[in-house]
Write an enzyme that holds these catalytic residues in place. Structure first.
Site, PDB file in Angstrom:
ATOM      1  N   CYS A  33      37.756  37.577  40.497  1.00  0.00           N
ATOM      2  CA  CYS A  33      37.030  38.276  41.555  1.00  0.00           C
ATOM      3  C   CYS A  33      37.944  39.295  42.209  1.00  0.00           C
ATOM      4  CB  CYS A  33      36.524  37.287  42.587  1.00  0.00           C
ATOM      5  SG  CYS A  33      35.387  38.029  43.741  1.00  0.00           S
ATOM      6  N   ASN A  84      44.447  38.673  30.224  1.00  0.00           N
ATOM      7  CA  ASN A  84      44.276  37.343  30.822  1.00  0.00           C
ATOM      8  C   ASN A  84      42.816  36.947  30.966  1.00  0.00           C
ATOM      9  OD1 ASN A  84      44.659  39.595  32.763  1.00  0.00           O
ATOM     10  ND2 ASN A  84      43.915  38.080  34.219  1.00  0.00           N
TER      11      ASN A  84
END
Lengths: 397, 137
Positions: free
Chosen positions: A328, A155
């Site tokens: 993140c 992804n």
């Protein structure tokens, strides 16, 4: 600020107009529970089963092998936890997993959860392009391995794994193989008759369908334990009243993808190549991930001397919506938590500075070459301005 | 998490970017190994902060905070500028930064204070001031 050009299709795709029509028409119908006996209930059941057939056709599955879920994350959780629980129920010694280091957090954190409850996990490394080596997978499998999980396509960086080989390795050693194909379905040919996966997760909103509805393919004969309990819907593996309109929309998206995927991918690839050519012509901009074995819509760019968040917001202010390149790792954790890059780029051997410099630009079927050219102009301007600001890039631009 | 329009404005139209060729003082803060970095250089004329230039590598909040701080203190008296706090900077940015981004204020205020330290040290010809933390210290 409103973005006018959308280049973040790996995050989610816009709903295709034809899918929206299906969604709205089913939302407008008299509501009935597909489990109800009356005529309205039977009609709702038919809608669900027609969608199941469409989703099965898209992936080469039989309709009975398709479960509807609440999305990609739920499908991954059901597969990882469900395969693990089924294995340990058959043999208490089977408490070992093999999982690639570049999995989406839906798989990675499900595996970490099992690890925290006493399972052992072998994390498979990747090369600099993000590829898993099938020989390493083979060597990691043990008699007590409950499952192996490697995603179809990453992804973040877009690298496509040698899934057919990986799945065959697992089948030969009789280990269930879960594949997160959330980024792949609708963009690459995904056919479970050719790739012997045990389970395969995907979701509608990555190929112009609705969000909040996903599917899990479960090959006939694969033992899967439920992880939620209730009314016994979806063969007892995913209890809960079906989202009929959402499922109908997923079915509509699957029908579109079955007919148009090749054309979508051809267009995506052209736009992606145009984008990569233009972006990497800027000094200090490099493509991350595999140069050839990659998703047709994904350009993942390391931009020397620039921090991704600033670049994303700068592009946004110029009218282009793109994504940060490194999900993140601290997202969702308490505020003030350590700012860390995701494990994907680290597993590929990149340092934090480079990881934080990466942006992900993902094109869609409805983007145009003119939009890509406009983006490249805005992007190179943003890169130049941010480098001028950077104390790390002095005298190098 | 989303930023106020004032932050985005400072990000895309940053003020006072650069480095003075012959600064009267300069200072840097942050973590050069992998984190955010800010560098300020100042020119002082008759106890007035005549020129302020900054550079930042970091997230949008850091860039915007550097720009807002440089704009805020340029033209101020040296002591007035040295008394500027993180709260003043927050006001200049239209209010508090998103949760988890507060470090941006500290980063740029520290760099400016280090530039002041450097100026005073040069003036005295010796290390006169060390660890000055400004109004927040």
């Amino acid at each position: 600020m409103e973005s006018r050009v959308y280049l973040d299709h790996a995050a989610t795709t816009p709903l295709d107009g034809r899918v929206r029509d299906a969604l709205v028409s089913h939302l407008g119908e008299p509501r009935a529970n597909p489990s109800s006996l009356h005529g309205l209930g039977t009609a709702a059941r038919e809608v669900v089963e027609e969608a199941r057939e469409a989703v099965a056709r898209l992936t080469g599955a039989s309709p009975r092998e398709i479960l509807f879920t609440g999305g990609g994350t739920e499908s991954d959780a059901l597969a990882v936890l469900g395969l693990a629980r089924a294995a340990v129920a058959a043999d208490p010694a089977r408490r070992h997993l093999v999982v690639s280091a570049v999995e989406h957090s839906a798989v990675r954190k499900a595996a970490e959860h099992l690890e925290s409850t006493g399972y052992r996990v072998t994390w498979l490394g990747v090369d600099g392009h993000g590829l898993v080596d099938p020989r390493e997978l083979s060597q990691a499998l043990r008699p007590e391995t409950a499952l192996a999980a490697v995603m179809w396509a990453n992804n973040e960086v877009g690298t496509v794994q040698p899934v057919e080989e990986l799945a065959r390795v697992c089948r030969e050693q009789e280990v269930p193989f879960h594949c997160d194909a959330v980024q792949a379905v609708g963009h690459l040919p995904v056919d479970v008759t050719e790739v012997p996966v045990s389970t395969l997760a995907f979701t509608g909103h990555k190929f112009y369908g609705p969000s909040g509805v996903g599917a899990l393919y479960v090959r006939d004969g694969v033992e899967l334990a439920p992880v939620s309990f209730g009314g016994g819907q979806e063969r007892g593996l995913r209890s809960g009243t079906e989202d009929v309109a959402g499922i109908a929309a997923l079915g509509a998206a699957a029908r579109l993808a079955a007919g148009e995927r090749e054309e979508w991918a051809r267009r995506e690839r052209e736009l992606r190549d145009r984008l990569v050519r233009g972006a990497t012509a800027i000094p200090g901009v490099e493509l991350n991930g595999h140069p050839a074995e990659r998703l047709p819509n994904n350009a993942h760019l390391a931009v020397e001397g620039v921090e991704a968040e600033s670049l994303v917001l700068f592009c946004d202010a110029s009218g282009y919506a793109i994504g940060k390149g490194s999900a993140c790792a601290s997202a969702g954790e308490p505020a003030g938590g350590e700012h860390k890059a995701s494990p994907v780029l680290a597993a590929m051997g990149q340092d934090e500075r480079r990881a934080f410099s990466a942006v992900r630009v993902t094109v869609g079927k409805d983007n145009t070459p003119e939009e890509i050219d406009g983006f490249l102009e805005a992007f190179s301007g943003a890169v130049a301005q941010l480098r001028e600001l950077s104390p790390l890039y002095a005298g190098r631009g | 998490m989303s930023y106020r329009p004032q932050v985005i404005d400072h990000l895309v139209r940053p003020r006072n970017v650069g480095e003075l060729a012959e600064p009267d003082g300069s200072g840097e803060s942050g973590d050069a190994a992998c984190g955010d970095i800010a560098r300020f250089s100042v020119g002082v004329r008759e106890n007035v902060l005549a020129e302020v230039r900054y550079k930042v590598y970091g997230c949008a909040a850091c860039i915007a905070a550097g720009s807002a701080l440089a704009e805020l203190v340029e033209g101020e008296g040296l002591l007035e500028a040295a008394r500027r706090s993180r709260a003043d900077l927050e006001d200049a940015l239209g209010g508090p930064l998103p949760e988890g981004k507060e470090h941006a204020l500290t980063l740029v205020v520290d760099a400016l204070h280090k530039a002041f330290e450097d100026y005073w040290d040069r003036l005295a010809g010796e290390v006169l001031v060390e660890g000055y933390r400004g109004a927040d210290g």
